[in-house]
Design a protein around this motif. Structure first.
Motif, PDB file in Angstrom:
ATOM      1  N   THR A 178       6.122  -7.743  14.000  1.00  0.00           N
ATOM      2  CA  THR A 178       5.605  -6.885  12.937  1.00  0.00           C
ATOM      3  C   THR A 178       4.853  -5.720  13.565  1.00  0.00           C
ATOM      4  N   TYR A 179       5.286  -4.502  13.221  1.00  0.00           N
ATOM      5  CA  TYR A 179       4.639  -3.286  13.706  1.00  0.00           C
ATOM      6  C   TYR A 179       3.977  -2.580  12.528  1.00  0.00           C
ATOM      7  N   VAL A 180       2.779  -2.061  12.761  1.00  0.00           N
ATOM      8  CA  VAL A 180       2.048  -1.327  11.725  1.00  0.00           C
ATOM      9  C   VAL A 180       1.787   0.092  12.225  1.00  0.00           C
ATOM     10  N   GLU A 181       1.572   1.000  11.274  1.00  0.00           N
ATOM     11  CA  GLU A 181       1.444   2.415  11.615  1.00  0.00           C
ATOM     12  C   GLU A 181      -0.011   2.828  11.792  1.00  0.00           C
ATOM     13  N   SER A 182      -0.228   3.673  12.770  1.00  0.00           N
ATOM     14  CA  SER A 182      -1.510   4.346  12.973  1.00  0.00           C
ATOM     15  C   SER A 182      -1.216   5.829  13.163  1.00  0.00           C
ATOM     16  N   ASP A 222       0.823  -1.213   0.000  1.00  0.00           N
ATOM     17  CA  ASP A 222       0.000   0.000   0.000  1.00  0.00           C
ATOM     18  C   ASP A 222       0.856   1.263   0.000  1.00  0.00           C
ATOM     19  N   ASN A 223       2.160   1.100  -0.294  1.00  0.00           N
ATOM     20  CA  ASN A 223       3.121   2.212  -0.327  1.00  0.00           C
ATOM     21  C   ASN A 223       3.338   2.851   1.040  1.00  0.00           C
ATOM     22  N   ARG A 224       2.979   2.134   2.093  1.00  0.00           N
ATOM     23  CA  ARG A 224       3.252   2.565   3.466  1.00  0.00           C
ATOM     24  C   ARG A 224       3.919   1.390   4.172  1.00  0.00           C
ATOM     25  N   PRO A 225       5.200   1.484   4.479  1.00  0.00           N
ATOM     26  CA  PRO A 225       5.920   0.309   4.978  1.00  0.00           C
ATOM     27  C   PRO A 225       5.522  -0.081   6.393  1.00  0.00           C
ATOM     28  N   GLU A 226       5.645  -1.364   6.659  1.00  0.00           N
ATOM     29  CA  GLU A 226       5.554  -1.884   8.013  1.00  0.00           C
ATOM     30  C   GLU A 226       6.973  -2.052   8.557  1.00  0.00           C
ATOM     31  N   LEU A 227       7.078  -2.122   9.866  1.00  0.00           N
ATOM     32  CA  LEU A 227       8.365  -2.349  10.515  1.00  0.00           C
ATOM     33  C   LEU A 227       8.420  -3.811  10.949  1.00  0.00           C
TER      34      LEU A 227
END
Length: 423
Positions: free
Chosen positions: A272-276, A241-246
């Motif tokens: 796995t970390y995701v952004e909010s 989605d063009n927004r990276p996960e860590l």
């Protein structure tokens, strides 16, 4: 009587010119022959670091920065210590302006230039979004000192610069992406490592202000993802989605029933970390499958009395009774199982354990295989028994000697040559 024609008289100037031409005609071949005689193959010149027209001022700034780095007090970047970092940051800004563009090539060139001036600095860029660049500056004379990272970005015709403290600054990895969050159009994430043993991993997250003039610090060490334990981490766009996960792979502490040698492969957690809008948060945590993690789970299931689940980790479930009879799951002491060494490969398929059992110390060579996408225990053998006292401090044995012993056990005698054949 007709007059006799007179011989044409040649002037002195003409004679001199003719003599000069003759001498030159003779001299040219001599020069050519001499030059051919002394010609040598051209040597490849060593590439020099690129320097802009203002090289003199850069060298002056570099000299001042190195003196100030040597005089720095403590590990902080504030107070009088800041001037040295700021000088290098201003040098990076001037070099970027001289290049006239951003991208991977300017980043490498600027890093090489600063290195040639005796400075410890590395410029990195997101290759997929090169409008933003980061220069990580470290004190070249004090490894424990904090690093200062400078973010560069264009705002109209202005090349802006903003600094932030980093605790390690090694191996910086930067990514920039469009967030879609109101009032926070862009995120900029930085991963870096420290000098510790194992080296710590740090994640720092910035968000660009709505007018694009400055970056807000959102997450940093002790206020963000816990990546302690050592290992590796990376920005990965898992769902495209063009927004990276860590994603991080960190060394985890094992069950208190286990200990392992220094050189042995540890238990690894994959996080796995995701952004909010508030930053990155943990989305998934799992143990990276491996022979060691499978054996650890097997022993833990025995200790918990879950024999049915333990049997599913065996290629031959009938051997479960052998493990139970040996009190493999007993918690009579801590570190009852010691991983001493394994197959000579980064990803071993067999391991040797020392078991401090209730009836004495026993070593087992345990073999594993991959079945239907998961590791199972295929077999184990008892190579020899040892006295409890001799193995009391087995975790401190020299790993090189252990591997040499392992090689001696598995070595096979040379096959004798066939009769009548060549020797």
């Amino acid at each position: 009587m007709a007059a006799r024609p007179r011989a044409k008289r040649v002037g002195a100037a003409f004679v001199a010119a003719a003599a000069s031409r003759a001498a030159h005609a003779l001299l040219v071949p001599v020069i050519l022959i001499a030059s051919l005689a002394v010609a040598r193959p051209a040597r490849a010149q060593r590439p020099q670091a690129w320097l802009p027209p203002s090289a003199d001022s850069l060298q002056h700034w570099a000299s001042e920065a190195k003196v100030r780095f040597q005089e720095a007090q403590g590990d902080t970047i504030g107070g009088p210590n800041y001037r040295a970092y700021d000088l290098v940051g201003q040098m990076g800004r001037r070099l970027l302006r001289a290049y006239g563009r951003t991208g991977v090539i300017p980043a490498r060139g600027i890093t090489a230039t600063l290195d040639s001036l005796g400075l410890s600095a590395e410029m990195v860029v997101d290759p997929t979004f090169s409008d933003f660049m980061l220069l990580m500056v470290r004190n070249p004379y004090k490894r424990s000192a904090y690093a200062l990272g400078f973010i560069y970005w264009k705002h109209g015709d202005d090349l802006r610069m903003q600094g932030a403290q980093f605790y390690g600054g090694l191996k910086p990895n930067m990514r920039v992406w469009w967030t879609g969050f109101a009032g926070q159009p862009y995120s900029l994430g930085v991963l870096d490592h420290g000098y510790g043993s194992p080296p710590a991993i740090n994640m720092t997250l910035f968000r660009l202000s709505p007018d694009g003039t400055f970056w807000n610090l959102v997450q940093y060490r002790d206020n963000g993802p816990d990546l302690s334990g050592g290992g590796e981490a990376s920005w990965v766009d898992i769902n495209s989605d063009n927004r990276p996960e860590l994603v991080a792979w960190v060394h985890a502490k094992n069950d208190t029933l286990f200990a392992e040698c220094v050189d042995c492969s540890p238990i690894i957690h994959e996080l796995t970390y995701v952004e909010s809008a508030a930053g990155f948060h943990l989305y998934d945590l799992r143990v990276l499958p491996s022979p060691y993690s499978t054996f650890t789970l097997f022993i833990r299931l025995l200790a918990d009395g879950n024999r049915a689940a333990a049997a599913r980790l065996l290629k031959d479930p009938a051997r479960l009774e052998e493990a139970v009879a040996g009190n493999w799951g007993s918690r009579h002491r801590a570190r009852a199982w010691v991983l001493e060494y394994g197959e000579e490969t980064p990803w071993p398929r067999w391991l040797e354990f020392l078991h401090h059992g209730t009836k004495g110390d026993t070593r087992y060579i345990v073999r594993f295989e991959l079945l239907d996408g998961r590791w199972i225990i295929s077999d184990w053998v008892v190579p020899h028994r040892v006295d409890r006292g001799a193995a009391a401090d087995s975790t401190k044995r020299d790993s090189t000697a252990s591997r040499a012993k392992a090689g001696a056990k598995t070595a096979r005698p040379a096959k004798p040559p066939a009769r009548g054949g060549h020797r």
